[in-house]
Design an enzyme around this catalytic site. Structure first.
Site, short mmCIF file in Angstrom:
data_model
loop_
_atom_site.label_atom_id
_atom_site.label_comp_id
_atom_site.label_asym_id
_atom_site.label_seq_id
_atom_site.Cartn_x
_atom_site.Cartn_y
_atom_site.Cartn_z
N ASP A 139 30.86 38.23 49.26
CA ASP A 139 32.05 38.00 50.21
C ASP A 139 33.00 37.65 49.18
O ASP A 139 32.98 37.59 48.11
CB ASP A 139 31.75 36.62 51.22
CG ASP A 139 32.52 36.67 52.33
OD1 ASP A 139 33.80 37.30 52.30
OD2 ASP A 139 31.98 36.23 53.62
N TRP A 140 34.41 37.50 49.89
CA TRP A 140 35.53 37.62 48.97
C TRP A 140 35.67 36.24 48.11
O TRP A 140 35.39 35.24 48.76
CB TRP A 140 36.74 37.60 49.83
CG TRP A 140 37.17 39.35 49.75
CD1 TRP A 140 38.74 39.48 49.63
CD2 TRP A 140 36.42 40.19 49.87
NE1 TRP A 140 38.56 40.76 49.64
CE2 TRP A 140 37.42 41.41 49.87
CE3 TRP A 140 35.29 40.59 49.99
CZ2 TRP A 140 36.96 42.78 49.99
CZ3 TRP A 140 34.79 41.92 49.86
CH2 TRP A 140 35.69 42.97 49.97
#
Length: 681
Positions: free
Chosen positions: A383-384
């Site tokens: 995820d970011w």
């Protein structure tokens, strides 16, 4: 010795640019295999057409034995990775053997497309070419997330321009373009994108309300074609996290609280997006199932995008339940998995407690469980921003120093490490690619310092390149912007999406049989356009006293508990109950004294209805519905068919007492999972 294989003609050896060229037909596979081995046999077995479509802007095209190939490295010869008749595995291995350490490091970054700045922040113009040039040519990044809010033809043009820029790379590696969901209604940074011309469907929760796996598969197939027509190759979806904590801000993105339903929906979604159950092919969109695992089992419903919400709590039983939806993705050969931000507390893998670090750094969750027990062989995309720092403005922002986009970081459990150490730890845990960051130099540094082996790095780059080959991007990464008018949201698709929106609504109560409304009914509306009322054959009035019925849009209650956090200022947190003085409740109560009220309730979270259940004569819940679709149901043209995909609790005390990792376990819910009635006819 280098050969080219043609799929026609008798076997013969010729010369091409001074090199031996083997021409062979079906009858001569044995000779071909003797000379070329697996690359030859797989060329026949894959059933490729005699010529793949070649698309190029600046890369030369070479012709060998009547077949066209892009000369990606511009050496005038057919390098093995340029030969589309070879298997993706063979081509990927050859390509990675030619890549520099810097190019490999760039490949494991999944950056954000830089946008032309506007006063409102969200670009309606396009990608900013000079920063993009630096990311592609200097940092060697070959995967990007697009958040452009532009019409489909413009999206196609912008992605073509980015691919033309990528052609300038030493090896001609095409870009993989990804997107957050853009076929729905909620647009929150990091969670969904403005579709701006794509077909519009209910949120995933609406599909769960219908329980129709064939419709989910059909939606995925349509979305796949719309994405590929506009130059998008990877969907950062489906989200399959169980909605077990009613206060959680991200629950609407999944398929509800039932593990079996979520598993079936996940399987159908992946099958639609990837074009079948056999993995990635030429026309696929790479599906990314998320968030592995137990993301929704968060304390008090607070979200792990934020430092204050990074713990998920499970036990042996509930951890197994949280895993089950992902099995649907594995059943359909999903190509990518995104781990949760969360630190998962209470789980055990192979009899050992799970280390208290975010899943993106957790070898037990990624290598031992995901790759080991569940035999996942695809891409693990973080995820970011998990490698970014979370400093003062991230941990404890204030009115004077609010957290902005630049202060985003989710390094939960490894806050004390350097960014370089986080990259190394993530890859050694099992990550193949890091979302939202562009720091390949730190991967290079980790390799030079012996914290990450180049052999481990190669494994990830091979996986990433293989998918590009499978999707045909090395042959043609370009799309025809003129084709979007035919492919993206044509009338028959728009009608199907509208029908899905309308049918996915849940009629919770209608004791006075107000629905369906008859033509000519005088309607006082709030949150619905007068034009839509007229188009539905009803009569809009501006005075409730003149109306026969009121139709009012309302939303599930929420609070802004953390207004200075970047995501806390955007997410719906806190209480779920309608309370005295709430504007929606006051509005419905005041109207109900004059006219029967139909409440069109948007359930992005499971509302505690309380007084709303009494004040509204009729409650029609939805999971994303346009005015047209809402009125189609209200008038009976497309009756609602949905059933609640989660329970609606009876009180906040019941919400606070339930187990955040266990589905539908609040005491005496007002409406149970599966509630929903059909309109009277």
């Amino acid at each position: 010795m280098q050969f080219a294989i043609a799929r026609h003609g008798a076997a013969e050896l010729q010369k091409f640019q001074g090199k031996p060229v083997l021409r062979t037909g079906t009858a001569h596979r044995t000779l071909c295999t003797l000379l070329l081995g697996a690359a030859c046999s797989t060329a026949f077995a894959r059933g490729l057409p005699a010529q793949l479509t070649i698309g190029s802007r600046t890369i030369p095209v070479i012709v060998i034995d009547g077949l066209q190939f892009r000369d990606l490295d511009r050496d005038g010869q057919l390098t093995p990775y340029e030969d589309w008749r070879r298997s993706p595995d063979v081509r990927s291995a050859d390509l990675v053997s030619r890549m520099t350490l810097e190019e490999k490091a760039g490949a494991v970054m999944h950056g954000n497309f830089p946008e032309i700045a506007t006063e409102r922040g969200m670009s309606s113009l396009g990608y900013d070419p000079e920063p993009l040039r630096a990311l592609v040519q200097s940092k060697k990044i070959t995967s990007f997330l697009t958040r452009l809010a532009v019409p489909p033809a413009r999206m196609a043009e912008q992605n073509n321009a980015a691919q033309k820029l990528a052609e300038g790379g030493r090896l001609g590696i095409p870009l993989t373009v990804s997107t957050d969901p853009r076929h729905h209604f909620l647009y929150i940074t990091g969670q969904g994108s403005n579709g701006a011309g794509y077909s519009r469907w209910p949120e995933s929760m609406g599909f769960a309300a219908l329980g129709d796996v064939s419709l989910v598969r059909q939606f995925g197939d349509i979305a796949r074609r719309e994405y590929r027509a506009t130059g998008i190759h990877q969907a950062l979806s489906p989200q399959v996290d169980l909605y077990t904590e009613p206060r959680w801000a991200r629950g609407y993105g999944g398929f509800g609280s039932n593990p079996q339903v979520s598993r079936a929906m996940a399987s159908a979604y992946v099958e639609g997006f990837q074009g079948g159950r056999g993995g990635i092919g030429q026309d696929s969109v790479l599906a990314t199932i998320k968030h592995w695992v137990a993301y929704g089992a968060t304390e008090n419903g607070l979200d792990a995008h934020n430092a204050y919400g990074h713990i998920s709590r499970v036990n042996a039983r509930t951890f197994k339940l949280q895993i089950e939806p992902f099995l649907g993705g594995f059943d359909a050969s999903v190509g990518a998995v995104m781990p949760t931000y969360s630190v998962v507390d209470g789980a055990r893998v192979n009899g050992k407690p799970v280390e208290q670090v975010g899943a993106g750094f957790n070898r037990q969750l990624l290598t031992d469980l995901l790759r080991g027990r569940y035999r996942f062989k695809g891409i693990i995309l973080s995820d970011w921003s998990i490698t970014n720092d979370c400093l003062q403005r991230c941990m404890a922002p204030s009115a004077e120093t609010p957290q902005g986009r630049a202060e985003l970081g989710m390094p939960w459990g490894v806050e004390g490490l350097t960014r370089m150490q986080r990259f190394a730890m993530g890859m050694n845990a099992g990550i193949d690619q890091f979302g939202g960051v562009a720091e390949p130099e730190l991967i290079v540094e980790a390799v030079h310092k012996g914290m990450l082996s180049e052999a481990r790095l190669n494994q990830s780059v091979v996986r990433l390149m293989t998918v590009k080959f499978q999707m045909g991007l090395f042959e043609n990464p370009f799309v025809d912007a003129r084709d979007t008018a035919r492919t993206v949201n044509p009338p028959e698709v728009a009608a199907l999406a509208l029908k899905a929106q309308a049918e996915a609504q849940v009629l919770l109560k209608d004791p006075h049989k107000l629905l369906p409304l008859k033509p000519g009914t005088r309607v006082f509306a709030r949150g619905i356009s007068a034009e839509a009322i007229l188009s539905a054959g009803l009569v809009p009035v501006t005075n409730p006293a003149q109306a026969q019925v009121a139709l009012v849009r309302i939303s599930a209650p929420f609070e802004r508990l953390h207004p200075y956090h970047f995501f806390g200022s955007r997410q719906h947190e806190g209480r779920l109950d309608f309370r005295a003085g709430d504007p929606d409740l006051v509005s419905v109560q005041e109207l109900s004294a004059k006219v029967p009220v139909i409440a069109a309730l948007f359930l992005d979270r499971p509302a505690v209805l309380g007084g709303m259940d009494t004040a509204a004569s009729t409650i029609l819940a939805n999971f994303g519905v346009s005015d047209e679709a809402l009125l189609a149901s209200v008038t009976g043209r497309i009756p609602p068919k949905g059933k609640l995909p989660f329970e609606l609790p009876s009180s906040m005390a019941a919400v606070e007492a339930q187990d955040p990792a266990l589905p539908d376990d609040s005491l005496s819910p007002l409406y149970r999972h599966g509630a929903g009635i059909m309109p009277h006819h």
